[in-house]
Design a protein around this motif. Structure first.
Motif, PDB file in Angstrom:
ATOM      1  N   UNK A   1      13.604  26.785   8.541  1.00  0.00           N
ATOM      2  CA  UNK A   1      12.212  27.213   8.443  1.00  0.00           C
ATOM      3  C   UNK A   1      11.234  26.063   8.620  1.00  0.00           C
ATOM      4  N   UNK A   2      11.747  24.806   8.443  1.00  0.00           N
ATOM      5  CA  UNK A   2      10.842  23.663   8.389  1.00  0.00           C
ATOM      6  C   UNK A   2      10.462  23.107   9.761  1.00  0.00           C
ATOM      7  N   UNK A  38      -5.388  16.010  14.399  1.00  0.00           N
ATOM      8  CA  UNK A  38      -4.919  16.728  13.212  1.00  0.00           C
ATOM      9  C   UNK A  38      -3.785  17.692  13.543  1.00  0.00           C
ATOM     10  N   UNK A  39      -3.835  18.299  14.753  1.00  0.00           N
ATOM     11  CA  UNK A  39      -2.724  19.181  15.140  1.00  0.00           C
ATOM     12  C   UNK A  39      -1.446  18.369  15.306  1.00  0.00           C
ATOM     13  N   UNK A  40      -1.558  17.210  16.008  1.00  0.00           N
ATOM     14  CA  UNK A  40      -0.382  16.338  16.145  1.00  0.00           C
ATOM     15  C   UNK A  40       0.066  15.817  14.776  1.00  0.00           C
ATOM     16  N   UNK A  41      -0.913  15.443  13.948  1.00  0.00           N
ATOM     17  CA  UNK A  41      -0.576  14.907  12.626  1.00  0.00           C
ATOM     18  C   UNK A  41       0.176  15.905  11.769  1.00  0.00           C
ATOM     19  N   UNK A  63       5.317  17.483   9.239  1.00  0.00           N
ATOM     20  CA  UNK A  63       6.437  18.405   9.025  1.00  0.00           C
ATOM     21  C   UNK A  63       7.750  17.767   9.474  1.00  0.00           C
ATOM     22  N   UNK A  64       7.711  17.015  10.573  1.00  0.00           N
ATOM     23  CA  UNK A  64       8.929  16.325  11.027  1.00  0.00           C
ATOM     24  C   UNK A  64       9.398  15.306   9.992  1.00  0.00           C
TER      25      UNK A  64
END
Length: 547
Positions: free
Chosen positions: A417-418, A502-505, A510-511
């Motif tokens: 899920x992550x 912020x989208x990349x961040x 999450x990674x």
């Protein structure tokens, strides 16, 4: 007088701690107890370690204005330091000789007068005990190898149990272990010590303590055994450590190596076998060893023989802080010479006291001890470290295995899920790049060890962290020789608007969480595999017959 006003109302202190509190010596405290009827009564402890209530001690010291005088013991110590320097064992031996024989050719007239005056006000035994205690606690002491701490002596006495007959210490130093074990009238004390001054002091201390039947001989016990015929009821030994040459080449054919000739690096196992050679049938050995003696490869064959023949009965891991010359934990090896073939041990009792207070108690709690059958010790390594067996005995293999298995299943679902949902990109990033050094000069980021933190609302920190780990920046931080050192200042990041950052961040964040969970999953997997294998091979687990 400086006292600790924060002490608890029910705190207990020893005579040594009272001496430190008042800034005097232990002998002075002993003198106060005898001369002052109102000195606090014992509130705890035992015959060898009387304890007093701290509030009562504070009150008594204040009432009698004690703690400011310079004691006679301090004057004697200072005089001895000036005359003997680092050879304080010789100085103490001369003082003890004066108090046991009435004369000494080595001490000057002033010191002799101080010693006799203090002995008249207290006792000869107290004078020597106080000076010896000061010697044992003095910082940077020369002769630490001649001293066994009071803590270690109490531990040895505890595990030695009841004592009668001859007690022998082949490396007796100043006699601390012998004195701890020779309180009963039916005990005869014998020792050997390579240092003549330490031997003299040991014998005098024993005589001042009331032991008339004591003999300390001088010589290197391994190279020059002065008591080859002696067979004692109990042999105790805290051998010298870090001995570069114990005499192996000269002693290869010596009859004492009953369990194998120790290597040059295994002086401890040479001392151990020397002790066993001096114990009578039915007698015991209590031997102080480093923790590594239980598992060093060079001693494997000798350890195996001790176990196989049922000679090793107990192995106790003591807390750190027991030894005089180092702060590492030590072990007690307990051996017994069988009086008949039937009396050999069938198991070794392992006790792990490493979490205990070094001042005691030394009686293991049920969860700190386990009896290990000899066959379970005779593997390829013959590792006799107590914690290895005590921890295994406390483990509920099935419950822990099922718990880890359940945790693994949960982690696997979390990982699925992550992982962030990602879309196909153009194969390159539009726009230019900027060096981190330039951003730092502009005050937009703060460079830290191995990374950077945004100090502006124009940059996203997770975005920075993600691109600092890009393949291009990793190559830039890798030298031609293959070594890696993060070059934060030289790293480059793409120029993007704050919304894209912020989208990349968010994806990088999450990674990072995903990587952490994978590491946790790896640790759980290793633990599950190890637990299952140990359980299956040790009999705690078996394969299920149902599906």
């Amino acid at each position: 007088m400086n006292v600790d006003s924060q002490a608890g109302a029910d705190s207990l202190v020893s005579a040594v701690e009272i001496a430190k509190l008042a800034g005097v010596t232990r002998a002075a405290v002993s003198n106060w107890r005898r001369r002052h009827a109102d000195f606090p009564s014992p509130a705890g402890g035992g015959a060898h370690n009387v304890l007093f209530a701290l509030p009562e001690v504070h009150s008594w010291l204040d009432r009698h204005r004690k703690g400011s005088e310079v004691s006679g013991e301090v004057l004697i110590w200072q005089a001895l330091r000036g005359e003997y320097g680092d050879e304080m064992a010789r100085g103490l031996a001369d003082v003890a000789e004066l108090l046991t024989t009435g004369f000494s050719e080595s001490l000057d007239i002033e010191v002799r007068s101080l010693v006799k005056d203090l002995a008249a006000r207290s006792s000869p035994a107290d004078v020597v005990a106080g000076l010896t205690e000061r010697f044992m606690g003095s910082a940077g002491r020369t002769g630490a190898e001649q001293v066994s701490t009071a803590r270690l002596a109490r531990a040895v006495r505890h595990f030695a149990g009841s004592v009668s007959g001859t007690v022998f210490d082949p490396a007796c130093g100043i006699g601390s272990l012998l004195l701890a074990l020779g309180s009963a009238p039916e005990v005869t004390l014998a020792g050997q010590e390579v240092d003549p001054s330490a031997a003299r002091l040991a014998e005098s201390r024993a005589r001042l303590a009331g032991h008339a039947d004591v003999t300390i001989r001088v010589g290197d016990s391994l190279r020059e055994d002065r008591r080859p015929e002696l067979r004692a009821a109990l042999v105790v030994c805290d051998p010298p450590v870090n001995v570069p040459d114990w005499g192996r080449e000269d002693l290869l054919l010596d009859a004492r190596w009953e369990f194998g000739v120790p290597t040059r690096a295994e002086a401890e196992l040479a001392w151990l076998q020397h002790c066993y050679a001096h114990v009578a049938p039915g007698g015991r050995v209590v031997f102080v060893a480093s923790a590594s003696a239980a598992y060093r490869k060079a001693g494997r064959r000798i350890r195996a023989e001790l176990v196989r023949r049922g000679i090793l009965t107990d192995l106790v891991a003591l807390p750190a802080g027991m030894a005089a010359s180092h702060a590492q934990p030590v072990h007690l090896w307990l051996l017994a010479r069988p009086s008949s073939p039937e009396s050999s041990a069938s198991f070794v009792r392992m006790a792990d006291l490493t979490a205990n207070d070094p001042d005691g108690p030394f009686e293991p709690a049920p969860e700190q001890v386990v009896d290990v059958p000899l066959i379970d010790l005779l593997d390829e390594t013959v590792d006799l470290t107590p914690s290895r067996y005590v921890a295994a005995a406390r483990t509920d293999h099935l419950a822990e295995y099922l718990s880890i298995r359940e945790a693994l299943v949960g982690r696997l679902h979390e990982l699925l899920e992550l992982l962030p949902p990602l879309a196909s990109g153009p194969g390159y990033l539009e726009g230019g790049t900027v060096r981190m050094a330039d951003l730092a000069r502009a005050g937009l980021v703060e460079l830290i060890e191995g990374g950077a933190v945004s100090t502006s609302d124009q940059l996203d920190t997770d975005y920075l962290h993600g691109f600092l780990r890009s393949a291009a920046n990793t190559r830039r931080s890798t030298s031609a020789s293959g070594s890696f050192r993060t070059d934060v200042r030289g790293s480059r990041i793409p120029q993007m608007g704050i919304d894209d950052q912020r989208r990349y961040g968010a994806a990088f964040r999450v990674l990072g969480e995903f990587e952490q969970r994978v590491r946790e999953l790896t640790e759980l997997s290793d633990r599950a595999t190890s637990l299952a294998r140990d359980g299956l091979t040790g009999g705690a687990l078996r394969p299920r017959t149902d599906r």
